[in-house]
Write an enzyme that holds these catalytic residues in place. Structure first.
Site, short mmCIF file in Angstrom:
data_model
loop_
_atom_site.label_atom_id
_atom_site.label_comp_id
_atom_site.label_asym_id
_atom_site.label_seq_id
_atom_site.Cartn_x
_atom_site.Cartn_y
_atom_site.Cartn_z
N GLU A 289 0.98 -1.07 0.11
CA GLU A 289 0.25 0.07 -0.05
C GLU A 289 0.84 1.09 -0.19
O GLU A 289 2.09 1.25 0.64
CB GLU A 289 -0.90 -0.04 1.33
CG GLU A 289 -1.79 1.13 1.18
CD GLU A 289 -2.36 1.21 2.79
OE1 GLU A 289 -3.58 1.92 2.95
OE2 GLU A 289 -1.85 0.82 3.87
N LYS A 352 -10.22 -0.03 -2.20
CA LYS A 352 -10.23 -0.38 -0.62
C LYS A 352 -11.64 0.02 -0.36
O LYS A 352 -12.23 1.17 -0.66
CB LYS A 352 -9.35 0.46 0.17
CG LYS A 352 -9.56 -0.01 1.63
CD LYS A 352 -8.34 0.79 2.53
CE LYS A 352 -8.46 0.55 3.85
NZ LYS A 352 -7.10 1.28 4.61
N CYS A 403 -4.44 -3.11 4.22
CA CYS A 403 -4.37 -2.54 5.30
C CYS A 403 -5.22 -2.99 6.43
O CYS A 403 -5.43 -4.35 6.58
CB CYS A 403 -4.05 -0.92 5.43
SG CYS A 403 -3.18 -0.28 6.66
#
Length: 557
Positions: A289, A352, A403
């Protein structure tokens, strides 16, 4: 201050002395903390559960909530200390207090169900397990989508109980840990009164020894659970590039070209080692990321650098990028597949789905600014994607998770039910420290077992590494270093029980917890189990209450 005294079937039944209860709550929080990385003493998790259950038993609701809050602060404040490294103390304090408030609710629930447990002592382990699952289910979803950090399940990376995740996911692992804790508290609890109890409690050592043995067996039972999926296709050689950042902190983004160059240069160097025969050629390269916070679809120089890396290695590169738009003042956190020769494959783009509140977008910005001006660092709000991270590359199907999304059950499961054969977690730990990275790796381990998939975590600064479907970590990198690790992984098909049943184990356990709370209402109203408290004046002094209880017992006999 007078000691609260409850009257149970005509006998005075006191809670643990207050001073000892406070100490138990503090030690409970410390034991829970020590169970998690970086300490990893997983066997202390049920001990912490047991200590908190003992501290709140037979307390009034306010006292139970206060003791739960105390345990929560001791637990969460150090566990989440990585949140204050670059944003100041206030956001860390607020987050720790918010998370501790859920343990306050748990403490109040434990106090509320005391009457039920006193009448049916055998139910204490089950009640404890159900209340913990319900507390986590609430904390994982509220507010702003919840914050599942510190779930009991995530402390069990090295425990045999981790394998239970293949049957019911994180909620079932949490239930197992708390159930073991409930066995421990039922084993060691001794009423704070005279020993004559009319045979209504467990007496002697053998029942206690038996309950402790059951707690131990519960923690070991996971070793019997088979894990892993069904291998499919050929083995895949995957390279993780951990490019590192020029310096840690929130301003790492100010050097975003340097971060991109680090990952390009590390990939080009890997290509040189492959060409010289020092390393096998990978089928896929994974960048973390934020490896390109310069939008490569808008800025040609960033695109040229990524193309240079992809052409040098000659295989697709999964890039963690930040893309501008779709609207003004908006950005997207994405996993973008970059093909050698042809560039970005926009059909293989994952956006995301669960941006982090107050870090990637700011709810109620004007109010949040009064708390901390650091929220203004988030100049553009990240907008969520709407589809699971299913990416097809190198002859396999990847399940991309970005994440903190790895902490959320549904986000990971959607990628597997969407066809993912390999889990990929792209993350950026440059604003935190090694403890946060290790805690996140523990979540990756649980997800690998839960869904029977090999997994990997690619971080900008560490910890990166590979995880097999049994939860074992290989080739873990150091922290705040630049490294490249290469390993063969075998894509897996098939679905574990946990993947198939999805949310239903948690739904069933939470429904059972609600039923327990409802049964406690009826038990508290039962005339023979009336609750009285000397601080209200309903019962005189503790000794008098006990004496009257004994006289009543003699009269009945």
């Amino acid at each position: 201050m007078k000691t609260p005294v409850e009257v149970v079937d005509g006998r005075a039944a006191r809670p643990m002395p207050l001073g000892l209860a406070v100490l138990a709550a503090v030690v409970a929080g410390g034991a829970l903390l020590a169970a998690f990385p970086p300490y990893g003493l997983w066997w202390l998790a049920p001990v912490g559960v047991a200590l908190l259950a003992a501290a709140v038993h037979r307390r009034r609701l306010r006292a139970g909530a206060g003791l739960g809050m105390l345990a929560g602060l001791v637990f969460f404040a150090p566990l989440l200390s990585w949140t204050n490294l670059h944003t100041g103390s206030l956001p860390w304090v607020l987050l720790s207090v918010l998370q501790a408030a859920y343990l306050a609710l748990l403490g109040a629930a434990g106090a509320w169900t005391s009457a039920l447990v006193d009448r049916f002592r055998w139910s204490w382990p089950m009640v404890t397990g159900l209340l913990w699952v319900a507390q986590e289910a609430l904390r994982d979803r509220t507010p702003f989508g919840g914050f599942p950090w510190g779930r009991l399940a995530f402390s069990q990376g090295d425990s045999p109980l981790l394998r239970v995740a293949a049957l019911g996911g994180a909620p079932l692992v949490t239930f197992g840990v708390a159930l073991a804790g409930g066995c421990l508290v039922a084993a060691v609890w001794r009423p704070w009164r005279r020993p004559d109890d009319g045979g209504r409690r467990l007496t002697g050592w053998w029942p206690a020894v038996g309950l402790v043995a059951v707690a131990g067996l519960l923690m070991l039972v996971g070793a019997l659970v088979p894990v892993g999926g069904t291998p499919t296709g050929r083995a895949l050689t995957v390279a993780i590039v951990q490019g590192n950042v020029p310096r840690m902190g929130l301003d790492f983004n100010a050097q975003r070209r340097a971060v991109l160059d680090n990952h390009v240069n590390a990939t080009v160097a890997l290509a040189a080692r492959v060409a010289s025969g020092q390393q096998p050629k990978p089928d896929l390269v994974v960048w973390p990321e934020n490896s390109s916070d310069i939008d490569p679809l808008r800025y040609p120089d960033a695109a040229a650098r990524i193309s240079e890396a992809a052409s040098a290695i000659g295989v697709p590169v999964l890039v963690g990028a930040v893309l501008t738009g779709p609207g003004a003042g908006q950005v997207r956190n994405v996993g973008l597949l970059w093909q050698p020769g042809s560039g970005p494959d926009l059909d293989q783009l994952y956006v995301k789905r669960h941006p982090v509140p107050f870090a990637e977008y700011v709810p109620m910005r004007d109010i949040a600014r009064l708390v901390s001006k650091e929220v203004d660092r988030v100049r553009a709000d990240f907008v969520p994607g709407s589809t699971p991270g299913v990416v097809r590359a190198a002859g396999a199907v990847l399940g991309d998770v970005i994440c903190f999304e790895v902490a959320y059950d549904a986000v990971v499961r959607d990628t597997v039910t969407g066809g993912a054969q390999l889990l990929v977690v792209q993350t950026n730990n440059a604003t935190f420290d090694e403890s946060e990275a290790l805690q996140q790796m523990a979540m990756v381990r649980l997800r690998a077992v839960e869904h029977g998939r090999p997994a990997l975590m690619a971080s900008t600064v560490g910890v990166s590494g590979f995880v097999d479907p049994a939860g074992r970590v290989s080739d873990a990198t150091g922290f705040n270093t630049g490294e490249v690790v290469v390993r063969q992984l075998r894509p897996q098909d098939g679905r574990t029980v946990a993947t198939r049943v999805g949310l239903w184990p948690e739904v069933a356990l939470v429904a059972a917890a609600v039923l327990v709370l409802a049964l406690a209402v009826r038990e508290r109203r039962r005339p023979g189990a009336a609750r009285r408290d000397v601080t209200t004046g309903d019962v005189g002094d503790p000794a008098g209450a006990e004496e009257r209880g004994e006289r009543g017992a003699e009269a009945r006999s």
